[in-house]
Design a protein around this motif. Structure first.
Motif, mmCIF file in Angstrom:
data_model
loop_
_atom_site.group_PDB
_atom_site.id
_atom_site.type_symbol
_atom_site.label_atom_id
_atom_site.label_comp_id
_atom_site.label_asym_id
_atom_site.label_seq_id
_atom_site.Cartn_x
_atom_site.Cartn_y
_atom_site.Cartn_z
ATOM 1 N N LEU A 70 0.789 -1.238 0.000
ATOM 2 C CA LEU A 70 0.000 0.000 0.000
ATOM 3 C C LEU A 70 0.819 1.286 0.000
ATOM 4 O O LEU A 70 0.275 2.361 -0.258
ATOM 5 C CB LEU A 70 -0.940 0.002 1.210
ATOM 6 N N LYS A 71 2.116 1.204 0.270
ATOM 7 C CA LYS A 71 2.912 2.429 0.423
ATOM 8 C C LYS A 71 2.974 3.268 -0.847
ATOM 9 O O LYS A 71 3.137 4.477 -0.775
ATOM 10 C CB LYS A 71 4.306 2.108 0.936
ATOM 11 N N SER A 72 2.827 2.634 -1.996
ATOM 12 C CA SER A 72 2.887 3.406 -3.240
ATOM 13 C C SER A 72 1.565 4.135 -3.523
ATOM 14 O O SER A 72 1.537 5.080 -4.293
ATOM 15 C CB SER A 72 3.231 2.487 -4.414
ATOM 16 N N ARG A 73 0.477 3.699 -2.890
ATOM 17 C CA ARG A 73 -0.835 4.297 -3.149
ATOM 18 C C ARG A 73 -1.316 5.232 -2.053
ATOM 19 O O ARG A 73 -2.082 6.149 -2.311
ATOM 20 C CB ARG A 73 -1.858 3.185 -3.343
ATOM 21 N N PHE A 74 -0.930 4.951 -0.814
ATOM 22 C CA PHE A 74 -1.453 5.710 0.320
ATOM 23 C C PHE A 74 -0.314 6.145 1.237
ATOM 24 O O PHE A 74 0.749 5.541 1.236
ATOM 25 C CB PHE A 74 -2.442 4.858 1.128
ATOM 26 N N ASN A 75 -0.608 7.141 2.067
ATOM 27 C CA ASN A 75 0.390 7.516 3.073
ATOM 28 C C ASN A 75 0.330 6.513 4.224
ATOM 29 O O ASN A 75 -0.543 5.636 4.261
ATOM 30 C CB ASN A 75 0.196 8.956 3.548
ATOM 31 N N LEU A 76 1.239 6.624 5.158
ATOM 32 C CA LEU A 76 1.374 5.653 6.250
ATOM 33 C C LEU A 76 0.109 5.553 7.098
ATOM 34 O O LEU A 76 -0.316 4.457 7.462
ATOM 35 C CB LEU A 76 2.575 6.020 7.128
ATOM 36 N N LEU A 81 -4.473 2.297 8.679
ATOM 37 C CA LEU A 81 -5.910 2.182 8.961
ATOM 38 C C LEU A 81 -6.539 1.063 8.140
ATOM 39 O O LEU A 81 -7.309 0.253 8.663
ATOM 40 C CB LEU A 81 -6.605 3.520 8.685
ATOM 41 N N ILE A 82 -6.201 0.986 6.868
ATOM 42 C CA ILE A 82 -6.727 -0.073 5.993
ATOM 43 C C ILE A 82 -6.316 -1.441 6.530
ATOM 44 O O ILE A 82 -7.140 -2.364 6.629
ATOM 45 C CB ILE A 82 -6.237 0.122 4.540
#
Length: 135
Positions: A70-76, A81-82
């Motif tokens: 997920l790091k490429s799509r969302f911030n930490l 949370l996801i």
């Protein structure tokens, strides 16, 4: 490949969480129906510690691999949370709900896995249980 590993780890989390609930929800007379469950539950402290150690390890691996995905799509914050929602829903809540309603079936199905898990970290389990006397 990461998605496949993440899916397998979620299944492992399901197994650990549901087996914990199922094994400890079975009444004593039901435990005697299955020799492996009976053998496991003669020492419930070791079973519980082994299941918890296994589940924590799996959930940490889910978090680690999930963050990588997920790091490429969302911030930490968003990715954390996801992953928290994913682990709590599919690795804790749903497995425990299923195990409460089908405790005998789940306990019988997953007891061989718990049995193996109990003997893999056996030295760690033996090291952690005596800390009860310290506290």
């Amino acid at each position: 490949m990461s998605y496949l590993i993440l899916s397998l780890l979620l299944i492992c989390s399901f197994v650990y969480s549901s087996s914990e609930t199922a094994l400890f929800a079975l009444p004593g007379y039901r435990r005697k129906d299955n020799p492996l469950i009976y053998k496991l539950m003669r020492n419930p402290k070791y079973v519980l510690v082994s299941i918890i150690i296994g589940n924590i390890g799996v959930n940490v691996a889910i978090s680690s691999i999930g963050e990588d995905i997920l790091k490429s799509r969302f911030n930490l914050l968003v990715s954390s949370l996801i992953l928290t929602i994913l682990i709590v829903t599919f690795g804790e809540y749903i497995p425990k709900r299923v195990a409460i309603t089908k405790s005998k079936k789940i306990a019988s199905l997953f007891s061989p896995i718990v049995f193996l898990t109990e003997y893999i970290p056996v030295s760690y389990t033996h090291l952690t249980l005596p800390t009860k006397r310290i506290v």
